[in-house]
Design a protein around this motif. Structure first.
Motif, mmCIF file in Angstrom:
data_model
loop_
_atom_site.group_PDB
_atom_site.id
_atom_site.type_symbol
_atom_site.label_atom_id
_atom_site.label_comp_id
_atom_site.label_asym_id
_atom_site.label_seq_id
_atom_site.Cartn_x
_atom_site.Cartn_y
_atom_site.Cartn_z
ATOM 1 N N ASN A 1 -0.804 -25.158 -89.736
ATOM 2 C CA ASN A 1 -1.491 -26.453 -89.891
ATOM 3 C C ASN A 1 -2.723 -26.369 -90.783
ATOM 4 O O ASN A 1 -3.430 -27.360 -90.989
ATOM 5 C CB ASN A 1 -1.837 -27.056 -88.515
ATOM 6 N N GLY A 2 -2.977 -25.161 -91.325
ATOM 7 C CA GLY A 2 -3.998 -25.015 -92.353
ATOM 8 C C GLY A 2 -5.430 -25.285 -91.928
ATOM 9 O O GLY A 2 -6.279 -25.600 -92.754
ATOM 10 N N THR A 3 -5.732 -25.091 -90.652
ATOM 11 C CA THR A 3 -7.095 -25.339 -90.189
ATOM 12 C C THR A 3 -8.017 -24.140 -90.400
ATOM 13 O O THR A 3 -9.228 -24.251 -90.211
ATOM 14 C CB THR A 3 -7.108 -25.680 -88.682
ATOM 15 N N GLY A 4 -7.454 -23.001 -90.763
ATOM 16 C CA GLY A 4 -8.267 -21.814 -90.945
ATOM 17 C C GLY A 4 -8.550 -21.065 -89.662
ATOM 18 O O GLY A 4 -9.420 -20.191 -89.625
ATOM 19 N N ALA A 5 -7.838 -21.419 -88.616
ATOM 20 C CA ALA A 5 -8.033 -20.759 -87.321
ATOM 21 C C ALA A 5 -6.742 -20.839 -86.517
ATOM 22 O O ALA A 5 -5.870 -21.659 -86.804
ATOM 23 C CB ALA A 5 -9.172 -21.421 -86.549
ATOM 24 N N TYR A 6 -6.650 -19.952 -85.527
ATOM 25 C CA TYR A 6 -5.540 -20.054 -84.587
ATOM 26 C C TYR A 6 -5.852 -21.191 -83.625
ATOM 27 O O TYR A 6 -6.780 -21.099 -82.802
ATOM 28 C CB TYR A 6 -5.380 -18.755 -83.793
ATOM 29 N N ASP A 7 -5.100 -22.272 -83.725
ATOM 30 C CA ASP A 7 -5.355 -23.403 -82.829
ATOM 31 C C ASP A 7 -4.051 -24.166 -82.607
ATOM 32 O O ASP A 7 -2.970 -23.617 -82.782
ATOM 33 C CB ASP A 7 -6.460 -24.299 -83.395
ATOM 34 N N GLY A 8 -4.154 -25.415 -82.271
ATOM 35 C CA GLY A 8 -2.969 -26.198 -81.937
ATOM 36 C C GLY A 8 -2.743 -26.189 -80.449
ATOM 37 O O GLY A 8 -3.282 -25.359 -79.720
ATOM 38 N N THR A 9 -1.936 -27.126 -80.007
ATOM 39 C CA THR A 9 -1.738 -27.291 -78.568
ATOM 40 C C THR A 9 -0.596 -26.439 -78.029
ATOM 41 O O THR A 9 -0.502 -26.213 -76.821
ATOM 42 C CB THR A 9 -1.444 -28.765 -78.235
ATOM 43 N N ALA A 10 0.276 -25.953 -78.928
ATOM 44 C CA ALA A 10 1.427 -25.182 -78.450
ATOM 45 C C ALA A 10 0.970 -23.806 -77.978
ATOM 46 O O ALA A 10 0.276 -23.090 -78.708
ATOM 47 C CB ALA A 10 2.449 -25.042 -79.574
ATOM 48 N N PRO A 11 1.332 -23.433 -76.753
ATOM 49 C CA PRO A 11 0.950 -22.117 -76.237
ATOM 50 C C PRO A 11 1.873 -21.016 -76.745
ATOM 51 O O PRO A 11 3.038 -21.245 -77.064
ATOM 52 C CB PRO A 11 1.100 -22.283 -74.723
ATOM 53 N N SER A 12 1.321 -19.816 -76.809
ATOM 54 C CA SER A 12 2.126 -18.659 -77.211
ATOM 55 C C SER A 12 3.237 -18.390 -76.212
ATOM 56 O O SER A 12 3.050 -18.503 -74.999
ATOM 57 C CB SER A 12 1.230 -17.432 -77.309
ATOM 58 N N ASP A 13 4.393 -18.002 -76.730
ATOM 59 C CA ASP A 13 5.507 -17.593 -75.881
ATOM 60 C C ASP A 13 5.210 -16.264 -75.196
ATOM 61 O O ASP A 13 5.866 -15.911 -74.220
ATOM 62 C CB ASP A 13 6.787 -17.474 -76.716
ATOM 63 N N LEU A 14 4.232 -15.509 -75.710
ATOM 64 C CA LEU A 14 3.909 -14.195 -75.134
ATOM 65 C C LEU A 14 2.787 -14.272 -74.108
ATOM 66 O O LEU A 14 2.759 -13.498 -73.152
ATOM 67 C CB LEU A 14 3.510 -13.219 -76.247
ATOM 68 N N ASP A 15 1.837 -15.156 -74.338
ATOM 69 C CA ASP A 15 0.694 -15.320 -73.445
ATOM 70 C C ASP A 15 0.210 -16.762 -73.559
ATOM 71 O O ASP A 15 -0.376 -17.133 -74.578
ATOM 72 C CB ASP A 15 -0.419 -14.344 -73.835
ATOM 73 N N PRO A 16 0.458 -17.571 -72.517
ATOM 74 C CA PRO A 16 0.130 -19.001 -72.605
ATOM 75 C C PRO A 16 -1.353 -19.289 -72.797
ATOM 76 O O PRO A 16 -1.714 -20.415 -73.136
ATOM 77 C CB PRO A 16 0.639 -19.566 -71.270
ATOM 78 N N LYS A 17 -2.189 -18.263 -72.632
ATOM 79 C CA LYS A 17 -3.624 -18.464 -72.860
ATOM 80 C C LYS A 17 -3.966 -18.436 -74.358
ATOM 81 O O LYS A 17 -5.056 -18.826 -74.752
ATOM 82 C CB LYS A 17 -4.442 -17.394 -72.127
ATOM 83 N N LEU A 18 -3.029 -17.942 -75.168
ATOM 84 C CA LEU A 18 -3.238 -17.873 -76.617
ATOM 85 C C LEU A 18 -2.435 -18.980 -77.295
ATOM 86 O O LEU A 18 -1.378 -19.384 -76.810
ATOM 87 C CB LEU A 18 -2.774 -16.512 -77.158
#
Ligand SMILES: [Cu+2]
Length: 209
Positions: free
Chosen positions: A174-191
């Motif tokens: 999404n080109g925000t320059g950071a790890y963000d967005g509402t979708a949680p990681s499949d490996l760790d939902p906190k990320l």
């Protein structure tokens, strides 16, 4: 005695490998000859990342060098050897849930599970797979990595067999320059999903001397 045997095995080199036990069961050597590995690193998830990895393997010790460009700047990028899959990099067809991103899990069929974590310091086992504070960051989107690490026997065997895949994680679709967005990681939902999804991939092409 074993040392002498080892020297003989090294001296025999490729010929020794060729005349190894019929039936496909190789005779274990006390000291494995060196394996050289190389891979072009190509983008996943349209990250624009490219690079190369070069390694030298002796026994279970791997000396690995990675260069890559186009990564999200100033962000930690998890990086692993994956093994036990098809020994290839996934295409976008692996996006089975149709969210537009091939997650780490969706890539497992292609590249397998985490076999070693290429951290900058400390533990390099699969247990450090998400140790984001110990992976390389990329001040200008460039990654330069060099470390000598110990891997387990299965990982070493996978590298020799050409079944090991280097995967660099962390994308910013999404080109925000950071790890963000509402979708949680499949490996760790906190990320966020962005933090762990694969950005680039290379199948290690092995040359066993
Ligand atoms: Cu990985």
């Amino acid at each position: 005695m074993y040392r002498n045997l080892a020297r003989t095995a090294v001296a025999a080199g490729c010929l020794g490998a060729l005349i190894a036990a019929p039936g496909g069961v190789a005779t274990a050597s006390p000291a494995q000859p060196a394996t050289a590995g190389f891979a072009h690193i190509n983008q996943l998830n349209r990250s624009g990342v490219k690079g190369a990895v070069r390694l030298s393997l002796r026994g279970d010790q791997v000396d690995v060098t990675v260069f890559a460009s186009g990564l999200l700047r100033s962000a930690p990028h998890a990086m692993h050897f994956h093994t036990g899959g098809a020994g290839r990099c996934p295409t976008m067809a692996a996006d089975t849930n149709g969210d537009g991103i091939v997650s780490t899990t969706e890539g497992h069929t292609a590249y397998g599970m985490i076999a070693a974590s290429l951290t900058v310091t400390g533990d390099t086992s699969p247990a450090s797979g998400l140790a984001v504070d110990r992976f390389a960051t990329t001040p200008h989107g460039y990654l330069t990595y060099h470390r000598t690490v110990m891997v387990d026997d299965m990982t070493a065997a996978a590298i020799r067999a050409g079944n090991a895949v280097l995967v660099i994680h962390g994308i910013d679709p999404n080109g925000t320059g950071a790890y963000d967005g509402t979708a949680p990681s499949d490996l760790d939902p906190k990320l966020p999903l962005e933090a762990t999804s694969p950005a680039a991939c290379g199948v290690i092409n092995a040359h066993n001397s």
